[in-house]
Design a protein around this motif. Structure first.
Motif, PDB file in Angstrom:
ATOM      1  N   MET A   1      40.044  43.666  37.878  1.00  0.00           N
ATOM      2  CA  MET A   1      40.561  42.546  37.135  1.00  0.00           C
ATOM      3  C   MET A   1      39.425  41.544  36.927  1.00  0.00           C
ATOM      4  O   MET A   1      38.610  41.324  37.805  1.00  0.00           O
ATOM      5  N   LYS A   2      39.431  40.941  35.762  1.00  0.00           N
ATOM      6  CA  LYS A   2      38.396  39.976  35.402  1.00  0.00           C
ATOM      7  C   LYS A   2      39.049  38.658  35.010  1.00  0.00           C
ATOM      8  O   LYS A   2      40.015  38.635  34.256  1.00  0.00           O
ATOM      9  N   PHE A   3      38.492  37.549  35.502  1.00  0.00           N
ATOM     10  CA  PHE A   3      38.952  36.218  35.113  1.00  0.00           C
ATOM     11  C   PHE A   3      38.434  35.938  33.707  1.00  0.00           C
ATOM     12  O   PHE A   3      37.247  36.109  33.443  1.00  0.00           O
ATOM     13  N   LEU A   4      39.300  35.478  32.799  1.00  0.00           N
ATOM     14  CA  LEU A   4      38.919  35.322  31.400  1.00  0.00           C
ATOM     15  C   LEU A   4      38.638  33.887  30.980  1.00  0.00           C
ATOM     16  O   LEU A   4      37.638  33.615  30.339  1.00  0.00           O
ATOM     17  N   TRP A   5      39.547  32.948  31.255  1.00  0.00           N
ATOM     18  CA  TRP A   5      39.335  31.582  30.794  1.00  0.00           C
ATOM     19  C   TRP A   5      40.120  30.589  31.628  1.00  0.00           C
ATOM     20  O   TRP A   5      41.021  30.946  32.353  1.00  0.00           O
ATOM     21  N   THR A   6      39.766  29.334  31.440  1.00  0.00           N
ATOM     22  CA  THR A   6      40.485  28.201  32.005  1.00  0.00           C
ATOM     23  C   THR A   6      40.997  27.374  30.841  1.00  0.00           C
ATOM     24  O   THR A   6      40.234  27.032  29.939  1.00  0.00           O
TER      25      THR A   6
ATOM     26  N   ASN B   1      31.305  38.800  27.776  1.00  0.00           N
ATOM     27  CA  ASN B   1      31.865  38.945  29.117  1.00  0.00           C
ATOM     28  C   ASN B   1      31.708  37.685  29.968  1.00  0.00           C
ATOM     29  O   ASN B   1      31.650  37.749  31.181  1.00  0.00           O
TER      30      ASN B   1
ATOM     31  N   THR C   1      33.092  33.893  31.202  1.00  0.00           N
ATOM     32  CA  THR C   1      34.318  33.114  31.326  1.00  0.00           C
ATOM     33  C   THR C   1      34.310  32.000  30.276  1.00  0.00           C
ATOM     34  O   THR C   1      33.293  31.373  30.043  1.00  0.00           O
TER      35      THR C   1
END
Length: 122
Positions: A1-6, A49, A51
């Motif tokens: 799993m990858k963190f994408l955005w805030t 890739n 964030t």
């Protein structure tokens, strides 16, 4: 799993874009309408890739509140150099700089009151 955005709710999209662009060098990668009164801008850099920051502005609701315990952080090569940049733009330091074993950091507020930390790994 990858963190994408805030996702960050903002009062004024153009003001927030200018802040993150001028201070951090982030670029608007996508900007679009998301319904009546709602506009979204994704900011990042050209590296894939990475964030992203998602800025959301709702003209129907300009109330934005952030707890002092919420922050976003950015790695910097030098806290001292970043302090000079912040001071040159007349942005007050909210707290710090602090030093822990192996790191230094300080915090400012973005135009919406969100804590933005600048972190240097030693």
């Amino acid at each position: 799993m990858k963190f994408l955005w805030t996702a960050i709710y903002v009062r004024n999209l153009d003001e927030s874009i200018a802040f993150y662009s001028e201070l951090l060098g982030l670029k608007v990668l996508k900007r679009f309408s998301a319904g009546p009164g709602m506009e979204i801008a994704f900011m990042g850099n050209d590296i894939s890739n990475e964030t992203l920051i998602e800025l959301l502005a709702d003209s129907n609701n300009s109330t934005v509140n952030y707890s002092d315990f919420i922050s976003i952080g950015f790695a910097v090569d030098s806290v001292d150099a970043m302090l000079e940049i912040v001071k040159s733009k007349n942005i007050p330091v909210h707290n710090g700089p602090f030093e822990t074993p192996g790191s230094r950091f300080f915090c400012i507020k973005d135009p919406n009151g969100l804590n933005v930390q600048f972190f240097q790994q030693k």
